[in-house]
Design an enzyme around this catalytic site. Structure first.
Site, PDB file in Angstrom:
ATOM      1  N   ILE A  51       0.835  -1.204   0.000  1.00  0.00           N
ATOM      2  CA  ILE A  51       0.000   0.000   0.000  1.00  0.00           C
ATOM      3  C   ILE A  51       0.873   1.258   0.000  1.00  0.00           C
ATOM      4  CG2 ILE A  51      -1.735   1.318   1.278  1.00  0.00           C
ATOM      5  CD1 ILE A  51      -2.701  -1.383   2.474  1.00  0.00           C
TER       6      ILE A  51
ATOM      7  N   ARG B 239      -3.947   1.362  11.015  1.00  0.00           N
ATOM      8  CA  ARG B 239      -4.847   1.081  12.123  1.00  0.00           C
ATOM      9  C   ARG B 239      -5.003   2.351  12.963  1.00  0.00           C
ATOM     10  NH1 ARG B 239      -6.481  -2.445   9.750  1.00  0.00           N
ATOM     11  NH2 ARG B 239      -6.507  -4.678  10.153  1.00  0.00           N
TER      12      ARG B 239
ATOM     13  N   ASP C  34      -9.065   7.118   7.503  1.00  0.00           N
ATOM     14  CA  ASP C  34      -9.993   6.054   7.150  1.00  0.00           C
ATOM     15  C   ASP C  34     -10.113   5.053   8.298  1.00  0.00           C
ATOM     16  OD1 ASP C  34     -11.776   4.700   5.362  1.00  0.00           O
ATOM     17  OD2 ASP C  34     -10.211   3.172   5.110  1.00  0.00           O
TER      18      ASP C  34
ATOM     19  N   GLU D 138     -13.187   2.547  17.055  1.00  0.00           N
ATOM     20  CA  GLU D 138     -13.805   2.332  15.752  1.00  0.00           C
ATOM     21  C   GLU D 138     -14.966   1.365  15.901  1.00  0.00           C
ATOM     22  OE1 GLU D 138     -11.900   0.445  11.897  1.00  0.00           O
ATOM     23  OE2 GLU D 138     -10.858   2.289  12.444  1.00  0.00           O
TER      24      GLU D 138
ATOM     25  N   HIS E 143     -13.522   3.419   7.623  1.00  0.00           N
ATOM     26  CA  HIS E 143     -12.721   2.209   7.370  1.00  0.00           C
ATOM     27  C   HIS E 143     -13.252   1.465   6.136  1.00  0.00           C
ATOM     28  CE1 HIS E 143      -9.949  -0.868   9.549  1.00  0.00           C
ATOM     29  NE2 HIS E 143      -9.853  -1.000   8.241  1.00  0.00           N
TER      30      HIS E 143
END
Lengths: 318, 318
Positions: A146, A227, A251, A256, A275
């Site tokens: 990524i 994360r 994101d 969360e 997310h």
């Protein structure tokens, strides 16, 4: 006979691909929610993220092929039996996640979030100066698939790119300057955009502390696609509220989902997405996951070493 | 002595650069608002967009060097005397305008506008599938400096690019397929992103009619960084409301400013910015404008032909 439980939303063509990879295996299809503890207990191979709590260290399980890049919930002791192989879907998400976070950063440079807020008030109002990716120094922390994809895009649009890796390596395409993690504090003050793609491990929790946030430029944009717990959320809130950062594109958050009454929602200089940069939101991601799973089914059928095997110590691909 | 009236916000270093370009000229500094009709009537050269109505076809005026790329208000008969040269600032805005519209398109592909709306409600909600620039066919209508820059960025991130030009030319870097304007209807149905950078001339008004909007994919994103009147606003509203287009990113509208009670503001699949992609919002733009003006002052001082001379028939640079 080897029993395979598939809990990813595999359509006809995906099922055909998985079954062709290991024709002698027996396939059962379900969903993470509907998969019973019995189905899980009987499975020798599971394709997809069944809830970690349902696995109960099953001795029958030879391979858990995750459909996620993150592995945090599955490397916790007691989830998988000793000897069960764990593979993640590293690589499947690189395009989707990198693009999402990259575009969030670009859009913040152009103040599109503020113009969207103005639009909600039907307000034709000028938000002043903007900046350009072509003049920016971009720091990518975490140079897996990524991060590397992110750096290449930034470079393609003219940015100067700095990369932080966990382990020494050859030069990385698209990365102008490459450093190890212990150089982080030295490069943070130089970055206009900081993009972080760190997995959820003990070593990365809270890495963006109040002290580190203070090292960033007042004009910097911090992007998190790894994360949520990599960032000290309270410290980030204070920094954004006091304009010690230009903005943050998140994101992932901590906690969360972000609770409805969390004050972070209401800061105009943070942009939050729930997310969703990974998941199956880009069709190609799912195709890539199926390909990874099919390859590993084939490896298992032939008794070969698997791809994307996760190291339980680090949570990373070995 | 040649009198130069400068109405762009020139700081010390900009003034030094302009004056050094034509040391024998006399310089007066003002603003478009504060410049008196007398100052304008006396000027032989004006640098910057004084209100067109104040020029009154002054016979003293040899050159009007605009700080805009658009020339519409100044090519109207009666604004400038016969023989007055008109130059625009084509080139100064390419980076700023192209980036702004490009990023609007990318951000809409990732549904960042919808996530921003959700954020206003503190809602952690999934908006479903997204698309990628790397899989997109991008049509750029108007391949001046801005359109060309746009196409190059799209290409750099993996898109297939189609360009529409007014006049035949050599291949354009970053453009995979190049056509003349009469091919527009044939290529519109192929585009995932349509980016339009047409100036405000009679020939471009209403070019995006209801019929042409209907030729676009239901999933297409239309971007306008030229002039608002290129699009039939009512037809666009209907298309967006009926989901005949995925979205529109507009930095220009018709009318402009968009009135507070205009229904376009309230569509969630349009993203509006208030004609700010150009202007002086990117610092580099202003530096480029000063450079163009300084070069033309030097040309005037030496009796040379000027750069960026505008053709009164077309409104384009000759």
């Amino acid at each position: 006979m080897t029993k395979v439980l598939v809990v990813i939303p595999a359509q006809e063509e995906h099922r055909a691909k998985l079954e062709a990879a290991a024709p002698e295996f027996e396939f059962v299809y379900s969903t993470p929610k509907d998969a019973t503890e019995e189905m899980i207990a009987e499975a020798n191979i599971i394709i997809g993220n069944v809830p970690a709590g349902k696995i109960k260290a099953s001795e029958n399980l030879q391979l858990l092929q995750l459909n996620s890049a993150g592995t945090d919930a599955y490397i916790v002791p007691g989830v998988l039996a000793k000897g069960t192989l764990l593979a993640n879907a590293t690589g499947a998400y690189s395009k989707a996640v990198a693009e999402h976070l990259f575009i969030m950063g670009l859009a913040m440079q152009k103040k599109l979030h503020l113009y969207r807020d103005n639009q909600a008030r039907s307000a034709w109002e000028d938000e002043g100066l903007v900046t350009s990716i072509a003049d920016s120094t971009v720091l990518v922390v975490g140079l897996g698939d990524i991060g590397t994809h992110f750096a290449r895009m930034a470079k393609a649009l003219g940015a100067h790119t700095i990369g932080i890796k966990r382990r020494a390596s050859e030069p990385v395409e698209g990365v102008d300057e490459l450093y190890l993690t212990d150089e982080l504090d030295n490069v943070l003050p130089r970055a206009d955009i900081i993009a972080s793609f760190l997995p959820g491990t003990g070593a990365t929790a809270g890495i963006y502390s109040a002290q580190r946030l203070a090292l960033m430029k007042d004009t910097a944009i911090l992007l998190n696609g790894g994360r949520g717990n990599a960032i000290d959320t309270d410290a980030l809130y204070e920094a954004l509220k006091n304009k010690k950062l230009f903005g943050a594109g998140l994101d992932v958050t901590n906690p969360e989902p972000l609770p409805e009454d969390h004050p972070l929602w209401k800061l105009d200089n943070v942009w939050i997405t729930p997310h969703i940069s990974g998941g199956f939101h880009l069709k190609e991601t799912f195709e890539r996951i199926v390909n990874i799973a099919a390859k590993n089914l084939s490896h298992m059928a032939k008794g070969e070493p698997i791809d994307n095997e996760v190291d339980f110590e680090t949570g990373y691909r070995k």
